[in-house]
Design an enzyme around this catalytic site. Sequence first.
Site, PDB file in Angstrom:
ATOM      1  N   ARG A 120      45.977  17.340  33.730  1.00  0.00           N
ATOM      2  CA  ARG A 120      46.680  18.128  32.718  1.00  0.00           C
ATOM      3  C   ARG A 120      47.468  19.247  33.405  1.00  0.00           C
ATOM      4  NH1 ARG A 120      46.103  15.908  27.423  1.00  0.00           N
ATOM      5  NH2 ARG A 120      44.170  14.744  27.415  1.00  0.00           N
ATOM      6  N   GLN A 125      53.244  16.196  32.213  1.00  0.00           N
ATOM      7  CA  GLN A 125      53.351  16.191  30.753  1.00  0.00           C
ATOM      8  C   GLN A 125      54.150  15.016  30.214  1.00  0.00           C
ATOM      9  OE1 GLN A 125      54.828  20.063  29.631  1.00  0.00           O
ATOM     10  NE2 GLN A 125      52.785  20.975  29.654  1.00  0.00           N
ATOM     11  N   ASP A 128      51.974  11.976  29.860  1.00  0.00           N
ATOM     12  CA  ASP A 128      50.679  12.213  29.214  1.00  0.00           C
ATOM     13  C   ASP A 128      50.505  11.315  27.980  1.00  0.00           C
ATOM     14  OD1 ASP A 128      48.325  13.121  28.168  1.00  0.00           O
ATOM     15  OD2 ASP A 128      48.904  15.231  28.087  1.00  0.00           O
ATOM     16  N   SER A 131      48.126  12.458  25.087  1.00  0.00           N
ATOM     17  CA  SER A 131      48.729  13.358  24.106  1.00  0.00           C
ATOM     18  C   SER A 131      49.677  12.619  23.166  1.00  0.00           C
ATOM     19  CB  SER A 131      49.475  14.495  24.813  1.00  0.00           C
ATOM     20  OG  SER A 131      48.561  15.364  25.447  1.00  0.00           O
ATOM     21  N   TYR A 223      41.812  22.493  26.860  1.00  0.00           N
ATOM     22  CA  TYR A 223      41.078  21.450  26.163  1.00  0.00           C
ATOM     23  C   TYR A 223      39.591  21.774  26.126  1.00  0.00           C
ATOM     24  CZ  TYR A 223      45.342  18.794  26.277  1.00  0.00           C
ATOM     25  OH  TYR A 223      46.642  18.401  26.100  1.00  0.00           O
TER      26      TYR A 223
END
Length: 365
Positions: A120, A125, A128, A131, A223
Amino acid sequence: MKVGTPAESRPAERRVACVPETVSSLVDAGLTVHVQEGAGRHAHALDAAYRAAGATVTPEDPTSQSDVVVSVQPLTVDQASTLRPGAVTISFLQPQAERELLEVYRDRGVTSFSFDLLPRVTRAQSADALSSQALVAGYRAVLVAAERLPRFLPMFTTAAGTVPPAKVLVLGAGVAGLQAIATARRLGAVVEAYDVRKAAGEEVRSLGAKFLELDLETQSGVYASVQSEEFLERQRELIGEHVAASDVVITTAAIPGRRAPVLVTTDMLKAMTPGSVLVDLAAESGGNYAGSVAGQETWVGDVLVHGALNLPSSMPVHASRLYSRNVLNLLKLMIADGAVAPDLTDEVLDGCCLTHDGRIRKELP
């Protein structure tokens, strides 16, 4: 080098790992793309569209002939047994649940990457997939609840009287939780949310929901992590009255690689109004309600418990588009001079690489 996309073979999986929109990017990078016939049918990605984007559509599974194999679910052991030595695979792959598959990868010298382990960090990103798929799951969870709730979500003012809005409680304000909040608000519900991370409160309030401030220690970080049983017990005590006052509860708390924390008890559900609904997005990892069964709906008194199972697959068009971009962006970190050559000194690739050079790189329980 050849990138292969087989049709998903695991039950009820309707997504595809590569869509026509991303094929052209792979071809531009100097790779050839082979897609199994019908692989994208559930996502309405037609074979003709793949061909038009530059892919070769084959009637057989391209796994054994590919240098790189991309999929949503892990390959089966039989598929993995046909991989070329030195091949690369990309998928969701939880090592605790796929020991036999990892051993096959190890023995065949396969380099495997799992989105479940993607670090993370900012650089990762765009790749990801946890997500991107959580966004789909959070949105879908509210629609599942709305379909099953025997009451309206929004308020209505009519000649026959006013219908008050439904009350929705979202437990967990990560990507799935925030999307559930936003969707429930768009549908007119009154929404409350809770997360162990105090920083999540600002995001919750920005979506028009109330953030529950419980008399508990808060957690820093992005998280959720493992909490003590004493913490969870106190949390359940404080959450109980909010659960009882809600028409819909959506639970999203999950910890990668571990059993989901139990947030909701049977006594809480029995205190809810008859006809209320719980959608447990953590059902596949044990459930935020211990009685949840993934893929099943059960009744606890007069409350319906929906054990969510692979909700992103129920919206395969956009789920596949998002996932395929995650795959493309992870591959971009490996592509050099028209070849896929993973550099495991890269922290992103190192973090999500499970097997390489004849060994399992992550410790199995």
